[in-house]
Design an enzyme around this catalytic site. Structure first.
Site, PDB file in Angstrom:
ATOM      1  NE  ARG A 179      -3.843  -2.171   0.034  1.00  0.00           N
ATOM      2  CZ  ARG A 179      -3.665  -3.354  -0.546  1.00  0.00           C
ATOM      3  NH1 ARG A 179      -2.542  -3.585  -1.236  1.00  0.00           N
ATOM      4  NH2 ARG A 179      -4.580  -4.301  -0.464  1.00  0.00           N
ATOM      5  CB  SER A 228      -9.681  -0.264   3.384  1.00  0.00           C
ATOM      6  OG  SER A 228     -10.227  -1.441   2.829  1.00  0.00           O
ATOM      7  CD  GLU A 298      -5.929   0.878   2.408  1.00  0.00           C
ATOM      8  OE1 GLU A 298      -6.465   0.609   1.321  1.00  0.00           O
ATOM      9  OE2 GLU A 298      -5.602   0.005   3.240  1.00  0.00           O
TER      10      GLU A 298
END
Length: 318
Positions: A179, A228, A298
């Site tokens: 990520r 998310s 995130e």
């Protein structure tokens, strides 16, 4: 003031082919439907227009780039300087290059890239069918799902530097990790070349259908959400940590952690950016207290707090 920024562009302001919009409320373009104003919003006509604008823009003017706004929380105080949002018209195309390679503009929705790949019998992109975002964000955060990440498909990336220089970065130069990419923050991605694999279209579409079905069953996709909220910590899942901390369904003002998938943060109708960020930091603080795990955001948070509504990480309890 927006007018001051435009005047500092000099004669180049008349050459710009894109749109310049002062004091644009960003709540109109974020999926969470919150956010204060951009001092000046710029939507370039194409890569060259973006380059021309940045070359003329004084270095001391802050520049922020936003994509589709799916994984983004803009604070109520808004953003100073210039906010750049690439439009579909100039950055929303997918072109098949042969040999199962595709070039996609940064504004192409991830699900559109999956669809266009399927039409050419190019596999390896079905995971994008369930990711709510665009190529630019996927490149920046190495978006992934169902065991596949963006870095596995990227060949190279076109970008414009803060000084207006147009460059190409290789996969290695993007510095991908979970990520994350380590490409300089001031780079504005404009397009990328992706490499897929040969696969029958029927098989690709079956895989895409399974991804979409899973998402519809497991995620609150019809709510105002940013996807998310937290990254998965090593050896665990963010939703599990949130649940263990007793935060499933937790509500602050108009903001709530979803009952359906507790790593999804929802605007139930009248949430402010303050409500949402306060909820997120409350969850992080409780998770740390109860599980010892530091959850990392995130969702990307940008902009200024309104006076008197500052929120400290973990509510200042670290």
């Amino acid at each position: 003031m927006a007018e001051d920024i435009v005047s500092r562009l000099g004669s180049v302001a008349e050459e710009i082919r894109g749109r310049l919009v002062p004091n644009q409320l960003l709540s109109a373009v974020t999926w969470l439907r919150v956010g204060g104003p951009a001092e000046l919003l710029f939507q370039p006509a194409d890569e060259l227009d973006l380059s021309t604008f940045l070359k003329a823009l004084p270095e001391d003017v802050p520049v922020t780039v936003i994509g589709l706004g799916s994984n983004l929380l803009v604070r109520d105080g808004g953003l100073k300087g210039v906010v750049i949002r690439l439009p579909m018209k100039g950055f929303g195309q997918v072109n098949y290059l042969g040999d199962h390679k595709l070039r996609a503009g940064a504004c192409v929705p991830d699900k559109k890239l999956a669809e266009e790949a399927a039409k050419t019998g190019t596999g390896g992109f079905a995971f994008y069918a369930g990711i709510p975002g665009a190529v630019g964000g996927a490149l920046r955060m190495n978006a992934g799902a169902h065991g596949t990440e963006t870095n596995e498909r990227v060949v190279n990336v076109n970008a414009v530097k803060r000084n207006g220089e147009i460059i190409t970065l290789s996969n290695e130069e993007m510095g991908y990790a979970y990520r994350h990419s380590s490409a300089p923050e001031d780079l504005i991605f404009t397009s990328a070349v992706f490499q897929g694999i040969a696969q029958p279209e029927e098989a690709i579409r079956a895989e895409m259908a399974a991804v979409i079905e899973h998402r519809e069953k497991a995620q609150p996709i019809r709510e105002k959400t940013g996807g998310s909220t937290f990254k998965n910590p090593p050896g665990s899942s963010a939703w599990r940590v949130v649940d263990q901390a007793g935060c499933r369904g937790l509500q602050v003002g108009g903001a709530q952690m979803s009952e359906m998938h507790c790593n999804f943060m929802l605007n139930t109708g009248d949430a402010s950016a303050y409500d949402l960020e306060l909820l997120g930091e409350t969850v992080r603080a409780r998770a740390l207290e109860k599980t010892g795990i530091h959850l990392d955001w995130e969702i990307k948070r940008l902009g200024s707090f309104e006076e008197g509504q500052e929120i400290a990480p973990f509510l200042g309890n670290v």
